[in-house]
Design a protein around this motif. Structure first.
Motif, PDB file in Angstrom:
ATOM      1  N   VAL A  35       1.099  -1.135  -0.093  1.00  0.00           N
ATOM      2  CA  VAL A  35      -0.105  -0.021  -0.081  1.00  0.00           C
ATOM      3  C   VAL A  35       0.985   1.188  -0.089  1.00  0.00           C
ATOM      4  N   VAL A  36       0.894   2.034  -1.261  1.00  0.00           N
ATOM      5  CA  VAL A  36       1.899   3.074  -1.201  1.00  0.00           C
ATOM      6  C   VAL A  36       1.186   4.399  -1.557  1.00  0.00           C
ATOM      7  N   PRO A  37       1.504   5.464  -1.362  1.00  0.00           N
ATOM      8  CA  PRO A  37       1.226   6.945  -1.647  1.00  0.00           C
ATOM      9  C   PRO A  37       1.629   6.977  -3.241  1.00  0.00           C
ATOM     10  N   PRO A  38       1.188   7.990  -3.688  1.00  0.00           N
ATOM     11  CA  PRO A  38       1.439   8.236  -5.114  1.00  0.00           C
ATOM     12  C   PRO A  38       2.748   9.195  -5.175  1.00  0.00           C
ATOM     13  N   LEU A  39       3.862   8.706  -4.683  1.00  0.00           N
ATOM     14  CA  LEU A  39       5.147   9.331  -4.594  1.00  0.00           C
ATOM     15  C   LEU A  39       6.240   8.624  -4.819  1.00  0.00           C
ATOM     16  N   VAL A  40       7.040   9.192  -5.945  1.00  0.00           N
ATOM     17  CA  VAL A  40       8.153   8.181  -6.477  1.00  0.00           C
ATOM     18  C   VAL A  40       9.144   7.664  -5.368  1.00  0.00           C
ATOM     19  N   GLY A  41       9.570   8.607  -4.396  1.00  0.00           N
ATOM     20  CA  GLY A  41      10.339   8.061  -3.396  1.00  0.00           C
ATOM     21  C   GLY A  41       9.785   7.285  -2.439  1.00  0.00           C
ATOM     22  N   HIS A  42       8.339   6.796  -2.552  1.00  0.00           N
ATOM     23  CA  HIS A  42       8.050   6.015  -1.544  1.00  0.00           C
ATOM     24  C   HIS A  42       7.746   4.600  -2.152  1.00  0.00           C
ATOM     25  N   ILE A  43       7.772   4.613  -3.534  1.00  0.00           N
ATOM     26  CA  ILE A  43       7.477   3.454  -4.288  1.00  0.00           C
ATOM     27  C   ILE A  43       8.798   2.856  -4.589  1.00  0.00           C
ATOM     28  N   ASN A  44       9.753   3.555  -5.076  1.00  0.00           N
ATOM     29  CA  ASN A  44      11.015   2.953  -5.581  1.00  0.00           C
ATOM     30  C   ASN A  44      11.548   1.865  -4.698  1.00  0.00           C
ATOM     31  N   PRO A  45      11.757   2.274  -3.260  1.00  0.00           N
ATOM     32  CA  PRO A  45      12.509   1.076  -2.430  1.00  0.00           C
ATOM     33  C   PRO A  45      11.618  -0.047  -2.370  1.00  0.00           C
ATOM     34  N   THR A  46      10.410  -0.105  -2.618  1.00  0.00           N
ATOM     35  CA  THR A  46       9.712  -1.247  -2.355  1.00  0.00           C
ATOM     36  C   THR A  46       9.566  -2.028  -3.685  1.00  0.00           C
ATOM     37  N   VAL A  61       0.181  -7.291   4.775  1.00  0.00           N
ATOM     38  CA  VAL A  61      -0.004  -5.890   4.094  1.00  0.00           C
ATOM     39  C   VAL A  61       1.317  -5.090   4.485  1.00  0.00           C
ATOM     40  N   VAL A  62       1.804  -4.602   3.260  1.00  0.00           N
ATOM     41  CA  VAL A  62       2.923  -3.892   3.503  1.00  0.00           C
ATOM     42  C   VAL A  62       2.725  -2.523   3.343  1.00  0.00           C
ATOM     43  N   ALA A  63       2.706  -1.606   4.328  1.00  0.00           N
ATOM     44  CA  ALA A  63       2.010  -0.474   4.285  1.00  0.00           C
ATOM     45  C   ALA A  63       2.976   0.741   4.358  1.00  0.00           C
ATOM     46  N   ASP A  64       3.362   1.425   3.388  1.00  0.00           N
ATOM     47  CA  ASP A  64       4.027   2.796   3.464  1.00  0.00           C
ATOM     48  C   ASP A  64       3.800   3.434   4.684  1.00  0.00           C
ATOM     49  N   GLN A  65       4.835   4.350   5.128  1.00  0.00           N
ATOM     50  CA  GLN A  65       4.895   4.950   6.561  1.00  0.00           C
ATOM     51  C   GLN A  65       3.881   6.205   6.275  1.00  0.00           C
ATOM     52  N   GLN A  66       3.629   6.620   5.176  1.00  0.00           N
ATOM     53  CA  GLN A  66       2.706   7.805   4.878  1.00  0.00           C
ATOM     54  C   GLN A  66       1.345   7.316   4.146  1.00  0.00           C
ATOM     55  N   ALA A  67       1.195   6.182   3.936  1.00  0.00           N
ATOM     56  CA  ALA A  67       0.037   5.562   3.657  1.00  0.00           C
ATOM     57  C   ALA A  67      -0.912   4.942   4.535  1.00  0.00           C
ATOM     58  N   PHE A  68      -1.401   5.700   5.650  1.00  0.00           N
ATOM     59  CA  PHE A  68      -2.030   5.385   6.846  1.00  0.00           C
ATOM     60  C   PHE A  68      -3.131   4.459   6.602  1.00  0.00           C
ATOM     61  N   SER A 126       6.686   0.184   5.737  1.00  0.00           N
ATOM     62  CA  SER A 126       7.672   0.251   4.888  1.00  0.00           C
ATOM     63  C   SER A 126       8.269   1.698   5.189  1.00  0.00           C
ATOM     64  N   SER A 127       9.306   1.873   5.806  1.00  0.00           N
ATOM     65  CA  SER A 127       9.857   3.169   6.458  1.00  0.00           C
ATOM     66  C   SER A 127      10.820   3.415   5.200  1.00  0.00           C
ATOM     67  N   THR A 128      10.410   4.208   4.196  1.00  0.00           N
ATOM     68  CA  THR A 128      11.241   4.844   3.135  1.00  0.00           C
ATOM     69  C   THR A 128      12.085   6.026   3.531  1.00  0.00           C
ATOM     70  N   THR A 129      11.975   6.472   4.682  1.00  0.00           N
ATOM     71  CA  THR A 129      12.965   7.615   5.279  1.00  0.00           C
ATOM     72  C   THR A 129      13.054   7.428   6.562  1.00  0.00           C
ATOM     73  N   SER A 130      14.250   7.455   7.127  1.00  0.00           N
ATOM     74  CA  SER A 130      14.461   7.073   8.471  1.00  0.00           C
ATOM     75  C   SER A 130      14.502   8.563   9.462  1.00  0.00           C
ATOM     76  N   ALA A 131      13.966   9.663   8.798  1.00  0.00           N
ATOM     77  CA  ALA A 131      13.665  10.676   9.413  1.00  0.00           C
ATOM     78  C   ALA A 131      12.510  10.642  10.372  1.00  0.00           C
ATOM     79  N   GLU A 132      11.401   9.469  10.191  1.00  0.00           N
ATOM     80  CA  GLU A 132      10.271   9.442  10.954  1.00  0.00           C
ATOM     81  C   GLU A 132      10.748   9.098  12.198  1.00  0.00           C
ATOM     82  N   PHE A 133      11.849   8.302  12.413  1.00  0.00           N
ATOM     83  CA  PHE A 133      12.478   7.676  13.909  1.00  0.00           C
ATOM     84  C   PHE A 133      12.801   8.970  14.592  1.00  0.00           C
ATOM     85  N   THR A 134      13.391   9.890  13.924  1.00  0.00           N
ATOM     86  CA  THR A 134      13.948  11.036  14.403  1.00  0.00           C
ATOM     87  C   THR A 134      12.891  11.939  14.969  1.00  0.00           C
TER      88      THR A 134
END
Length: 429
Positions: free
Chosen positions: A7-18, A108-115, A131-139
């Motif tokens: 489950v992914v948002p319509p954003l390239v950077g969030h789809i590419n890693p998966t 289900v593999v849910a992107d961190q911004q596809a709630f 699916s955490s495509t950016t580690s900034a969310e942890f910080t």
């Protein structure tokens, strides 16, 4: 064999890693499908044969931003959540429910911004991974402990959203699965303490409380690399092996703000033409100087042999041949550069980019400059430093080694198989 629904948002950077993870699962004999508001974008990145269940939501075509360019700081965060992330989740939820019902995934593999992915999976009692495509969310999650009003505001948004599309009695933060979090980075870049408090600080409604076992649920798998369709018309013969090559890119979501910065980059690099050549990615043609392909086929007739300006480039193969990258500190671009051991000059613009830029600097793999104020002389000095001071390349190569040892798509696929209760398959060759 099991089924995995991404489950992914319509954003390239969030789809590419998966994409690489999905390909690995498919190669191991599993069923894979996607749920997205932009099926065309998923198929462009994952291949035309990808099974995609359409969801409602904005179609951004991978190029547009999700907020006005002038927004920064708290206003940008407020806009991102209230005008994009929460509405996107509500719009996607019916499609995600339908996809789960029709496809019958084991996970289900849910992107961190596809709630919608996590909340609907929780409601339907389907195991789900983040699916955490950016580690900034942890910080950011850790920082919430010092921002109680922001934490309470996010709590309220998530609690109300769960009441509308999820299980009102649920407690999991849709950004941090209680089962598995796939982090596409490593502590060598992010920092050794990253993720320890992921999900903490948003506790008024019980959201996000992973507790002391949070680290056990986070799997640092490193970047997930997968082959991408390459631009057949890139003029590889233009590259001069006698000079260092610098790639300048601001990613796919910053074309609206990049004119001044790209112009300063061009000036800085042209002044070093005796020893450096540059490839500048300019998808919006803000520099007004993109070379015509016919001219590039005959470089003797091309006036500018020092700076090549292109609307797009085959980034992964190009990174194998560049010596430094100047970028916006987007997580994918940073990780792809460091995967190749290439040091960086980072100029963060918004969102997670300041955090990622800080990680690059703290790791010793690059220099940070101010996107809105940096001048050509300062850019030139930073480029000279990452090209010629050995410490930056040494740090980049150290992270490269850690990235490649982490396992990437293969490691992520194995963790997902384990969550599905399947015996991990033999890794695809």
């Amino acid at each position: 064999m099991s089924g995995f629904l991404f489950v992914v948002p319509p954003l390239v950077g969030h789809i590419n890693p998966t994409v690489g993870v999905a390909a690995e699962l498919t190669a191991r004999g599993h069923r894979v499908a996607w749920a997205s508001a932009d099926p065309g974008l998923v198929r462009r990145l994952a291949g035309n044969e990808a099974v995609v269940f359409p969801c409602a939501g904005p179609v951004l075509t991978g190029e547009d931003g999700v907020r006005p360019a002038e927004l920064r700081g708290p206003e940008a965060l407020k806009f991102l959540w209230e005008r994009f992330l929460v509405p996107l989740a509500e719009a996607m939820a019916p499609g995600v429910r339908a996809a789960i019902g029709e496809f019958g995934p084991g996970v289900v593999v849910a992107d961190q911004q596809a709630f919608a992915g996590g909340l609907v999976a929780e409601r339907l009692r389907v195991p789900w991974a983040t699916s955490s495509t950016t580690s900034a969310e942890f910080t950011f999650a850790e920082a919430l402990a010092g921002m109680p009003k922001v934490a309470d505001w996010l709590d309220t948004l998530l609690h109300e959203l769960r009441g509308r599309i999820g299980d009102p009695s649920g407690t999991a933060d849709p950004r941090f699965s209680p089962h598995l979090v796939l982090a596409f980075s490593t502590p060598e870049l992010v920092g050794s303490g990253a993720g320890a408090g992921a999900g903490a600080g948003a506790g008024a409604q019980g959201e996000g409380e992973l507790g002391s076992g949070a680290g056990e649920r986070i799997r640092w798998v490193g970047p997930s690399m997968a082959p991408r369709p390459a631009a057949a018309d890139f003029p590889w013969t233009w590259l001069d092996p006698a000079r260092a090559t610098v790639l300048v890119t601001l990613g796919t979501a910053n074309t609206d703000v990049g004119a001044r910065f790209l112009a300063e980059c061009r000036e800085a690099l042209r002044s070093r033409a005796d020893r450096v050549q540059a490839v500048i990615v300019d998808p919006a043609n803000v520099l007004g100087a993109q070379a015509d392909l016919d001219d590039l086929n005959d470089m003797d007739d091309q006036d500018d042999k020092d700076v090549l300006i292109r609307s797009s480039v085959p980034q992964l193969p190009l990174l194998e041949r560049v010596d430094a990258v100047v970028c916006h500190a987007g997580h994918n671009t940073v990780c792809e550069a460091l995967w190749h051991g290439v040091p960086l000059v980072v100029a963060p613009i918004r969102d997670d980019q300041p955090v990622v830029a800080g990680q690059v600097v703290d790791a010793g793999a690059g220099i940070r400059v101010r996107f809105g104020r940096v001048t050509a002389p300062k850019l030139g000095a930073a480029i000279d430093a990452v090209l010629h001071e050995p410490g930056y390349r040494a740090a980049a190569e150290r992270i490269r080694t850690a990235f490649r040892a982490a396992g990437g798509a293969r490691a992520a696929a194995t963790h997902l198989e384990e969550l599905a209760g399947a015996t991990p398959s033999k890794e695809a060759p």
